[in-house]
Structures are given as structure tokens and as C-alpha cells.
Design a protein around this motif. Structure first.
Motif, mmCIF file in Angstrom:
data_model
loop_
_atom_site.group_PDB
_atom_site.id
_atom_site.type_symbol
_atom_site.label_atom_id
_atom_site.label_comp_id
_atom_site.label_asym_id
_atom_site.label_seq_id
_atom_site.Cartn_x
_atom_site.Cartn_y
_atom_site.Cartn_z
ATOM 1 N N ALA A 29 0.821 -1.214 0.000
ATOM 2 C CA ALA A 29 0.000 0.000 0.000
ATOM 3 C C ALA A 29 0.853 1.261 0.000
ATOM 4 O O ALA A 29 0.561 2.228 -0.719
ATOM 5 C CB ALA A 29 -0.933 -0.009 1.207
ATOM 6 N N SER A 33 1.069 3.815 -3.274
ATOM 7 C CA SER A 33 0.475 5.150 -3.111
ATOM 8 C C SER A 33 1.334 6.238 -3.750
ATOM 9 O O SER A 33 0.831 7.331 -4.056
ATOM 10 C CB SER A 33 0.268 5.452 -1.621
ATOM 11 O OG SER A 33 1.509 5.568 -0.959
ATOM 12 N N ASN A 45 -7.750 2.722 -0.533
ATOM 13 C CA ASN A 45 -6.743 2.284 0.428
ATOM 14 C C ASN A 45 -7.093 2.686 1.859
ATOM 15 O O ASN A 45 -6.937 1.902 2.801
ATOM 16 C CB ASN A 45 -5.372 2.859 0.055
ATOM 17 C CG ASN A 45 -4.690 2.058 -1.031
ATOM 18 O OD1 ASN A 45 -5.327 1.269 -1.728
ATOM 19 N ND2 ASN A 45 -3.395 2.252 -1.198
ATOM 20 N N GLU A 225 -3.786 -2.781 -6.611
ATOM 21 C CA GLU A 225 -2.948 -1.600 -6.502
ATOM 22 C C GLU A 225 -2.238 -1.297 -7.821
ATOM 23 O O GLU A 225 -2.111 -0.134 -8.220
ATOM 24 C CB GLU A 225 -1.907 -1.796 -5.386
ATOM 25 C CG GLU A 225 -2.480 -1.902 -3.996
ATOM 26 C CD GLU A 225 -3.036 -0.584 -3.512
ATOM 27 O OE1 GLU A 225 -2.274 0.209 -2.968
ATOM 28 O OE2 GLU A 225 -4.252 -0.347 -3.675
#
Length: 232
Positions: A29, A33, A45, A225
Motif C-alpha cells: 500500500a 500510493s 486504500n 494496486e
């Protein structure tokens, strides 16, 4: 604060989950990001980690305090975007701060440091690093106690009454803490030598839950992701 984090993480519902699974999940994550440039991926998220915080019942007040501190660092760093009148960059940087803070606080409050050190100690090449980290952890806890006493002493004498007094008190506390570090380290080294410490720290065996379903979910999350990073 460090002691509180250790206590909460030790008694967390998520402690029995394999630390490597949580670490990979959080790193996925945090890394992904950095490639987001739209609100939707950040919202997804944040929702995921909000659900995990609620599911594992992490302490809300402590999480919010630490989250605000980490996010505040991102906010201070993103002020340069406002100087360049880059509003979008400013908002994206703060969104990353909120998401990364929620991810890191989840890892911190559900995984004791000792669990990572135990896994590291099982590897020959990482055993010495784990021993050094464990020693530094004990040393940092001692320094935290000293810092708390110094702050309380300064407050009792009105050291933080006013902006200038606060700056002077912080400078004095930092100087005294540095001196105390040097003195305490010498006394600790003498105590260790007098006890014939071999330099190796024993670690009690720990059992962690391993789940194929969680691994599949982590892989699906990583794929999601990547898709979000490519499209947004």
C-alpha cells in the motif's frame, strides 16, 4: 508513547497473524500510493485500512494521535507545493500522508517489534542485527523515561510558558538528554561487561497463524494496486 505502543501491539487481536504477511501488505500500500494521482485510489486504500483498524480493534485515540503526527510531517513537507501554487500536488501529498499513516499505524499497533526480531534471529545473517536492534530498543525505552521526567520538570518550573521559553526549554532538554545518553551508555556498558554478556540474546519461540486465504487476498490487493496505479 513507545511503551504504550508495545503494550497495545502485544495484546492485539492481530498479533498471531504472521508478521511477514502484514509487512508485505502494508509495504504494498505504501509503495503503490506513490504512483496514485487521483482521489479514488487513496479513498480505497484508506477504507481498507480503516476496516482493518476496526476489525482488529486498535486503540482509536492512540492511533489518531500517531496518525496525526505522521500525517503532520507530510503536511509540513507539502507546504513547498503551496509556495509554487501547485494545489493538486499539495492535496496528493497530504492524501499520501493519510493513507501511509493509516497503513503504518495498523502495522505498529498489531505487530510487536519482538515478533520481527524473532523472525530475523532465525536467519544467520540477520541474527546480529536483531540482537543490536533489541539492545537499542531497551536503551530507547530508558531514554523515553528520562525525557518524560525532564519535560515534567520543565513544565513544573513554567519552562513552557510562552513561545520563547518553550524554545529555550526544548534546547536545554535536548542538551541534557544528549549528556545523559553518553553517561548512561557508559554505565550500561560497564554493567553488561560485569555480567560477562556474550553478545547474544535468546528469543522465545513464537507461533504465528499462516493462512492461504490471507496470502491470496494480499496478492489480489497487490494486483488491485497495480491496476489503480496504471489507470490513475
Amino acid at each position: 508513547m513507545i511503551k504504550e505502543v508495545i503494550l497495545y501491539s502485544t495484546s492485539s487481536r492481530g498479533r498471531l497473524v504472521n508478521p511477514l504477511e502484514k509487512l508485505i501488505f502494508v509495504l504494498t500500500a505504501v509503495i503503490s500510493s506513490n504512483y496514485f494521482n487521483a482521489p479514488l485510489p487513496f479513498a480505497i486504500n484508506f477504507t481498507v485500512f480503516l476496516f482493518l483498524h476496526l476489525y482488529f480493534k486498535t486503540p482509536f485515540n492512540k492511533v489518531m494521535k500517531l496518525l496525526c503526527e505522521i500525517a503532520g510531517f507530510y503536511f509540513a513537507s507539502s507546504l513547498v507545493f503551496l509556495a509554487d501554487k501547485n494545489i493538486k500536488g499539495f492535496l496528493i501529498a497530504n492524501a499520501k500522508g493519510v493513507v501511509n499513516s493509516s497503513a503504518l499505524t495498523f502495522l505498529i499497533f498489531t505487530t510487536p517489534v519482538d515478533d520481527f526480531l524473532y523472525l530475523m534471529s532465525r536467519t544467520i545473517f540477520l541474527k546480529e542485527i536483531a540482537d543490536l536492534a533489541k539492545t537499542m530498543e531497551c536503551f530507547i525505552l530508558l531514554l523515553e523515561d528520562e525525557l518524560s521526567l525532564m519535560i515534567l520538570s520543565a513544565k513544573a518550573r513554567g519552562g513552557f510558558d510562552g513561545f520563547l521559553n518553550g524554545i529555550r526549554s526544548c534546547a536545554k532538554i535536548a542538551a541534557l538528554l544528549l549528556i545523559d545518553v553518553l553517561k548512561r551508555w557508559k554505565s550500561i556498558d560497564e554493567a553488561i561487561s560485569s555480567r560477562c554478556f556474550s553478545g547474544k540474546i535468546p528469543y522465545s519461540k513464537r507461533e504465528f497463524n499462516r493462512s492461504g486465504k490471507r496470502i491470496i487476498l494480499i496478492c489480489l490487493f497487490a494486483i488491485l494496486e497495480v491496476i489503480l496505479a496504471v489507470k490513475f
